[in-house]
Design a protein around this motif. Structure first.
Motif, short mmCIF file in Angstrom:
data_model
loop_
_atom_site.label_atom_id
_atom_site.label_comp_id
_atom_site.label_asym_id
_atom_site.label_seq_id
_atom_site.Cartn_x
_atom_site.Cartn_y
_atom_site.Cartn_z
N LEU A 1 -7.53 -4.04 -3.34
CA LEU A 1 -7.25 -4.06 -4.65
C LEU A 1 -8.41 -4.66 -5.86
N PHE A 2 -8.11 -5.61 -5.88
CA PHE A 2 -8.98 -6.20 -7.78
C PHE A 2 -9.35 -7.74 -6.81
N GLY B 1 -13.00 -3.09 -5.00
CA GLY B 1 -11.35 -2.97 -4.81
C GLY B 1 -11.40 -1.61 -5.06
N LEU B 2 -9.96 -1.40 -5.01
CA LEU B 2 -9.23 1.03 -5.36
C LEU B 2 -9.64 0.36 -6.26
N LEU B 3 -9.28 -0.97 -7.39
CA LEU B 3 -8.29 -0.44 -9.00
C LEU B 3 -9.90 -0.96 -9.62
N VAL B 4 -10.61 -1.37 -9.40
CA VAL B 4 -11.66 -1.42 -10.20
C VAL B 4 -11.92 -0.43 -11.07
N ALA C 1 -10.15 1.31 -12.85
CA ALA C 1 -9.16 1.38 -14.10
C ALA C 1 -8.79 0.38 -14.63
N MET C 2 -10.17 -1.14 -14.49
CA MET C 2 -10.02 -2.39 -15.20
C MET C 2 -11.35 -2.50 -15.76
#
Length: 146
Positions: free
Chosen positions: A87-88, A114-117, A119-120
């Motif tokens: 995820l991250f 990760g998949l949340l990069v 969004a961060m």
């Protein structure tokens, strides 16, 4: 898989073994480090650390990374994950290179995957500032313990 890398560099006046001594004295991080305000555990490959980071907004984030690589006076790497992984994830690293003037060139960075990069991105922009403030404080700490 998404990826984002943050990398900072600094020239430190202390020799690599002096910088290493400060970087691996985890119990003193609260005394000098404005970014990683608490770090505990053993700097040995495979060991789990407990880290508290101070974000730019003043909030604390806690992680329990695994030490990936320890090469005394050369490099320290650990991997932190949000959730089960994928995820991250962040591979944090410090690479020390002896400089011609007797000091040390530091490469301090982190590779996020990760998949949340995506969004961060905002958090990651502030993280670069945290790395720079830590590098500056590391220089001051090395000078003070010489």
């Amino acid at each position: 898989m998404f990826e984002h890398r943050i990398e900072t560099t600094a020239h430190l006046s202390g020799a690599a073994h002096e910088v290493w001594a400060v970087l691996t004295d985890f119990s003193s991080y609260g005394d000098w480090n404005p970014f990683i305000i608490s770090l505990s555990g053993t700097p040995a490959e495979g060991e789990r650390l407990e880290a508290t980071f101070l974000q730019a907004n003043g909030k604390e984030s806690q992680f329990k990374p695994i030490v990936l690589r320890v090469s005394p006076a050369r490099q320290l790497r650990w991997l932190g994950k949000l959730g089960p992984g994928g995820l991250f994830d962040g591979e944090h690293y410090f690479v020390l290179k002896p400089a011609e003037d007797g000091g040390t060139d530091l490469v301090h960075g982190e590779r996020f995957t990760g998949l949340l990069v995506p969004a961060m991105k905002g958090l990651l922009a502030d993280t670069a500032k945290g790395f720079t403030s830590m590098n500056e404080a590391l220089e001051e700490r090395v000078k003070s313990v010489r």
